[in-house]
Design a protein around this motif. Structure first.
Motif, PDB file in Angstrom:
ATOM      1  N   LEU A   1       0.831  -1.208   0.000  1.00 54.17           N
ATOM      2  CA  LEU A   1       0.000   0.000   0.000  1.00 54.17           C
ATOM      3  C   LEU A   1       0.865   1.258   0.000  1.00 54.17           C
ATOM      4  O   LEU A   1       0.650   2.186  -0.788  1.00 54.17           O
ATOM      5  N   ILE A   2       1.863   1.286   0.878  1.00 52.96           N
ATOM      6  CA  ILE A   2       2.720   2.471   0.977  1.00 52.96           C
ATOM      7  C   ILE A   2       3.500   2.685  -0.312  1.00 52.96           C
ATOM      8  O   ILE A   2       3.616   3.798  -0.821  1.00 52.96           O
ATOM      9  N   ASP A   3       4.023   1.593  -0.875  1.00 51.31           N
ATOM     10  CA  ASP A   3       4.838   1.718  -2.088  1.00 51.31           C
ATOM     11  C   ASP A   3       3.977   2.071  -3.304  1.00 51.31           C
ATOM     12  O   ASP A   3       4.364   2.906  -4.134  1.00 51.31           O
ATOM     13  N   ALA A   4       2.811   1.452  -3.414  1.00 47.59           N
ATOM     14  CA  ALA A   4       1.972   1.665  -4.604  1.00 47.59           C
ATOM     15  C   ALA A   4       1.385   3.074  -4.639  1.00 47.59           C
ATOM     16  O   ALA A   4       1.154   3.626  -5.721  1.00 47.59           O
ATOM     17  N   THR A   5       1.140   3.666  -3.478  1.00 47.71           N
ATOM     18  CA  THR A   5       0.593   5.022  -3.444  1.00 47.71           C
ATOM     19  C   THR A   5       1.682   6.085  -3.526  1.00 47.71           C
ATOM     20  O   THR A   5       1.395   7.250  -3.835  1.00 47.71           O
ATOM     21  N   GLY A   6       2.944   5.701  -3.238  1.00 49.43           N
ATOM     22  CA  GLY A   6       4.028   6.675  -3.217  1.00 49.43           C
ATOM     23  C   GLY A   6       3.975   7.588  -2.015  1.00 49.43           C
ATOM     24  O   GLY A   6       4.748   8.553  -1.927  1.00 49.43           O
ATOM     25  N   VAL A   7       3.113   7.292  -1.059  1.00 49.00           N
ATOM     26  CA  VAL A   7       2.935   8.191   0.083  1.00 49.00           C
ATOM     27  C   VAL A   7       4.210   8.305   0.923  1.00 49.00           C
ATOM     28  O   VAL A   7       4.461   9.328   1.553  1.00 49.00           O
ATOM     29  N   GLY A   8       5.041   7.252   0.884  1.00 46.18           N
ATOM     30  CA  GLY A   8       6.257   7.290   1.681  1.00 46.18           C
ATOM     31  C   GLY A   8       7.498   7.700   0.925  1.00 46.18           C
ATOM     32  O   GLY A   8       8.528   7.992   1.525  1.00 46.18           O
ATOM     33  N   SER A   9       7.427   7.746  -0.409  1.00 45.44           N
ATOM     34  CA  SER A   9       8.635   7.995  -1.201  1.00 45.44           C
ATOM     35  C   SER A   9       8.596   9.308  -1.962  1.00 45.44           C
ATOM     36  O   SER A   9       9.597   9.720  -2.548  1.00 45.44           O
ATOM     37  N   THR A  10       7.460   9.983  -1.973  1.00 47.80           N
ATOM     38  CA  THR A  10       7.345  11.243  -2.692  1.00 47.80           C
ATOM     39  C   THR A  10       7.093  12.379  -1.704  1.00 47.80           C
ATOM     40  O   THR A  10       6.888  12.161  -0.511  1.00 47.80           O
TER      41      THR A  10
ATOM     42  N   ASP B   1       4.521  14.222  -2.081  1.00 46.21           N
ATOM     43  CA  ASP B   1       3.091  14.465  -2.239  1.00 46.21           C
ATOM     44  C   ASP B   1       2.380  14.371  -0.894  1.00 46.21           C
ATOM     45  O   ASP B   1       2.824  13.658   0.012  1.00 46.21           O
ATOM     46  N   PRO B   2       1.262  15.040  -0.762  1.00 41.71           N
ATOM     47  CA  PRO B   2       0.519  14.980   0.503  1.00 41.71           C
ATOM     48  C   PRO B   2      -0.160  13.632   0.710  1.00 41.71           C
ATOM     49  O   PRO B   2      -0.420  12.893  -0.249  1.00 41.71           O
ATOM     50  N   ILE B   3      -0.441  13.336   1.960  1.00 38.37           N
ATOM     51  CA  ILE B   3      -1.225  12.156   2.325  1.00 38.37           C
ATOM     52  C   ILE B   3      -2.685  12.445   1.966  1.00 38.37           C
ATOM     53  O   ILE B   3      -3.240  13.467   2.354  1.00 38.37           O
ATOM     54  N   ARG B   4      -3.308  11.534   1.228  1.00 38.77           N
ATOM     55  CA  ARG B   4      -4.635  11.803   0.695  1.00 38.77           C
ATOM     56  C   ARG B   4      -5.740  11.153   1.533  1.00 38.77           C
ATOM     57  O   ARG B   4      -5.507  10.265   2.345  1.00 38.77           O
ATOM     58  N   GLU B   5      -6.949  11.618   1.245  1.00 36.95           N
ATOM     59  CA  GLU B   5      -8.131  11.085   1.922  1.00 36.95           C
ATOM     60  C   GLU B   5      -8.307   9.605   1.580  1.00 36.95           C
ATOM     61  O   GLU B   5      -8.610   8.784   2.448  1.00 36.95           O
ATOM     62  N   ASN B   6      -8.125   9.253   0.324  1.00 35.35           N
ATOM     63  CA  ASN B   6      -8.225   7.858  -0.095  1.00 35.35           C
ATOM     64  C   ASN B   6      -7.471   7.676  -1.413  1.00 35.35           C
ATOM     65  O   ASN B   6      -6.962   8.656  -1.988  1.00 35.35           O
TER      66      ASN B   6
END
Length: 719
Positions: A678-687, A689-694
């Motif tokens: 989940l973390i890798d596919a969304t890029g939330v931990g590597s970019t 970019d902001p953390i999104r609602e969904n």
């Protein structure tokens, strides 16, 4: 078991050894890995945060702290005209965010009557660090300029400009500031702000505007810039110019500092209080800096403790998200709390119940005082016995509370429904982090009243299994209104299981005396009843820790009964999943599988066998193990829609419950692998970019509100 515990201790110890040192009083040596975890560069072009009136979201990530109601961003490197000032502020007109300026206080330096070129020494550096926004410039002739913005109080930001002379000759400079208003496009809000020169700088007053869905002011609000040293200000229409009265002399190897505060207040009382607090900050700016660094070093140290090195930036991003969404007490909000998102028009100025419970769990890990207050902020508005408007709802916690209630044009204030009962979990998690028994004793009677409300007002057939529903409220005039409110009460607004076309409808509930209490939908929900069972488990722990042993035993008995009822009636052995049931006991399997079925694992409700069967679906790519795992509706469902709010997108709170449910039953490896995906596919931990609602479960694309609080909050325990 001992081997697992030992491994956890070793991992935590190694992680601590690998963690970058954060406890330092010198911001120049903060760990570079924590710079720009979020890209906070951007310059607004219009007062409306989305650029267009129909856009609800703000594409510029902003920074706020200490619960302030105004926020800032860094300039855009490509827009030289934006350099020398911090973008904004973005101010919240009681409930709605608006840009006051592209950069209200832009610093200019001149020498011999000529402006110094901020690009003379090359490209500037704009950096967002934990607790501070920083700009660094190399000017000509060995001059360097650094601008730091941090918050001194819950209403005041402190900006420090430092000019350093690395050359061989003394320099004599002149300093000044300028800015202009960005006005809303439409009346009456267009005419709300007005510029005024003051003895210490410049101010903006706001006229009274009561536009329920766009702009709310009382005519007492003010934004004010105060300088530490004597200045002169002139105003022309929507622009101003402030000049430092004395020349700025910087000797070789020396430096000179310029300090100013920027305050946003709602009331005259706040303005008077803030005048003194801003003066203290200007008198002792180094103390403000030191306190801010110490506080943020503590946040970072606690939030990253035990977190693997490659995930620590994500932990810090979560902290920055939550702190920027922190709003201090104002208007009807009597305690500090965390809004869902300062980046979204509808989420910037209020607190929601189940958001608050989840946010408190994450926030307690690094700011337990704030976690306690955000729980209190919702219970401040718990319906009391004998309430003149809704006595039948004694114990209920409203869905959402804002700066204004309905009596003051507060259209966002919502008492037509509540939200899922997760408060006792939140209180217990705060206690686990703090050991504060006084907090348990304070909250225990409020939690018990909330629990009893559910069974009094939301159990239509009195069988011990509750339903989502709606209150007696002007907004619930029709059965369809009540059905919609019940879906909102679940938090899963448009989930297929609440579709009217599939048979969901609202029924009136009455008490023993025949008086109307409200409404329930005609189905008993698995998540609601599993939450209630967990709530009872936590109430047993809270009662025991508070010295109420007999009550603790009673809660344990109630919890066991509720767990058993869910386990025996809501699990379908043919499909291996938990479902809502009709009031007649029929499992509503035709509506497809939803992630709410995994709540029975998180709460410990499922039997070992049931959990084993559910695990098969949670790890199946054709069900819940999509590219981004844990969609709200299974991929196999005929109602699966990957971008439609609660009909497919991945919400991190539900991912948290599913992953923790797997761990609870011994499937820790599955949980780790799925959350890593989940973390890798969304890029939330590597970019940046902001953390999104969904997130779209098929692509990983972020959806809906940016900088979303409960997503950030529950990433912390997951990490």
């Amino acid at each position: 078991m001992r081997r697992a515990l030992t491994a956890c201790v070793v991992v935590a110890a190694v992680a601590a050894l690998l963690a970058p040192a954060t406890a330092t009083a010198n911001p120049a040596v903060k760990p570079p890995s924590y710079g720009d975890v979020l890209d906070m560069r951007g310059v607004p072009e219009t007062a409306h945060p989305g650029g267009k009136e129909e856009d609800d979201g703000n594409p510029v990530n902003v920074f706020a702290d200490q619960g302030a109601w105004h926020a800032y961003a860094l300039p855009d490197e490509k827009k030289k005209e934006s350099w020398g000032g911090f973008s904004g502020p973005l101010y919240i007109a009681q409930e709605y965010p608006w840009w006051l300026s592209d950069a209200f206080s832009r610093l200019r330096l001149t020498e011999d009557g000529k402006p110094l070129d901020l690009a003379a020494g090359g490209k500037p550096e704009f950096t967002g660090l934990p607790g501070v926004l920083r700009q660094s410039y190399r000017l000509d002739g060995g001059l360097r300029l650094t601008l730091d913005l941090r918050y001194a109080t819950d209403r005041t930001a402190l900006v420090r400009a430092r000019v350093t002379n690395t050359g061989h000759s003394a320099r004599t400079l002149r300093a000044g500031w300028s800015g202009k208003l960005l006005r809303p496009a439409k009346k009456p809000m267009r005419d709300a702000p007005s510029l005024k020169a003051t003895d210490t700088g410049v101010g903006v007053d706001f006229a009274r505007v009561r536009e329920t869905w766009d702009y709310l002011t009382d005519g007492t609000e003010r934004f004010e810039v105060r300088h530490a040293e004597p200045v002169r200000t002139s105003v022309e229409k929507d622009s101003y110019r402030t000049d430092l009265e004395r020349p700025l002399r910087v000797r070789p190897g020396g430096h000179a500092s310029l300090d100013w505060t920027e305050s946003y207040t709602f009331t005259r009382a706040e303005r008077q209080r803030e005048k003194a607090r801003a003066a203290r900050a200007l008198h002792r700016p180094a103390e403000v800096t030191a306190r801010g660094e110490e506080r943020w070093d503590g946040y970072v140290r606690k939030a990253t403790r035990g977190v693997p090195a490659d995930r620590r930036r994500l932990a810090v991003k979560s902290v920055e998200t939550l702190i920027s969404n922190w709003r201090s007490a104002a208007g009807m909000l009597r305690h500090d709390g965390v809004t869902p998102s300062v980046s979204d028009k509808w989420f910037a100025g209020g607190f929601w119940a189940w958001d608050s419970w989840k946010q408190a769990v994450g926030t307690a890990r690094f700011a337990p005082g704030l976690a306690k207050d955000q729980i209190r902020s919702m219970f401040d508005h718990q319906v009391r016995p004998g309430d003149k408007d809704r006595p039948q709802d004694a114990g209920m916690v409203p869905d959402a509370v804002f700066y204004n209630d309905a009596a003051r044009d507060g259209g966002n204030w919502n008492e037509r429904n509540s939200k899922p009962p997760l408060a006792a979990w939140a209180v217990w998690e705060v206690y686990r982090q703090t050991g504060d028994r006084a907090f348990l004793r304070e909250m225990y009677p409020k939690l018990t009243a909330y629990q009893e409300w559910w069974y009094r007002n939301r159990d239509h057939d009195r069988d011990g299994l509750a339903e989502y529903g709606a209150t007696i409220d002007p907004a619930n005039k029709t059965p369809e209104d009540a059905r919609l409110a019940a879906a909102w009460e679940s938090g899963m607004d448009n989930a297929p299981r609440f579709d009217a076309a599939l048979g969901t409808k609202a029924l009136e509930n009455t008490g023993p005396d025949g008086k109307k209490l409200g409404f329930s939908v005609n189905q008993e929900s698995v998540d609601l009843n599993a939450y209630l069972a967990a709530d009872q488990d936590h109430l047993a722990k809270i009662a025991a820790a508070s010295g109420h042993g007999r009550e603790a035993a009673s809660w344990r008995t109630r919890a066991a009964k509720t767990h058993r009822a869910v386990r025996e009636t809501m699990y379908d052995p043919k499909t291996g999943w938990f479902y809502d049931t009709s009031l007649g006991g029929e499992r509503l399997t035709a509506r497809g599988r939803g992630i709410e079925g995994a709540i029975a694992l998180w709460t410990g409700t499922a039997s070992r066998y049931q959990a084993r069967q559910a695990r098969k679906l949670l790890v199946s790519p054709d069900e819940f193990a999509t590219k981004v795992p844990f969609p709200t509706v299974a991929k196999s469902s005929p109602y699966f829609a990957p971008t439609k709010y609660w009909r497919g997108p991945v919400w991190l709170d539900q991912a948290y419950y599913a992953a923790e449910g797997l761990r609870r039953y011994g499937y820790g490896r599955d949980a780790r692998e799925l959350m890593s995906r989940l973390i890798d596919a969304t890029g939330v931990g590597s970019t940046k970019d902001p953390i999104r609602e969904n997130y779209d479960p098929t692509t990983g694309k972020g959806l809906n509100a940016a900088n979303f609080s409960w997503s950030a909050a529950l990433l912390l325990p997951l990490l």
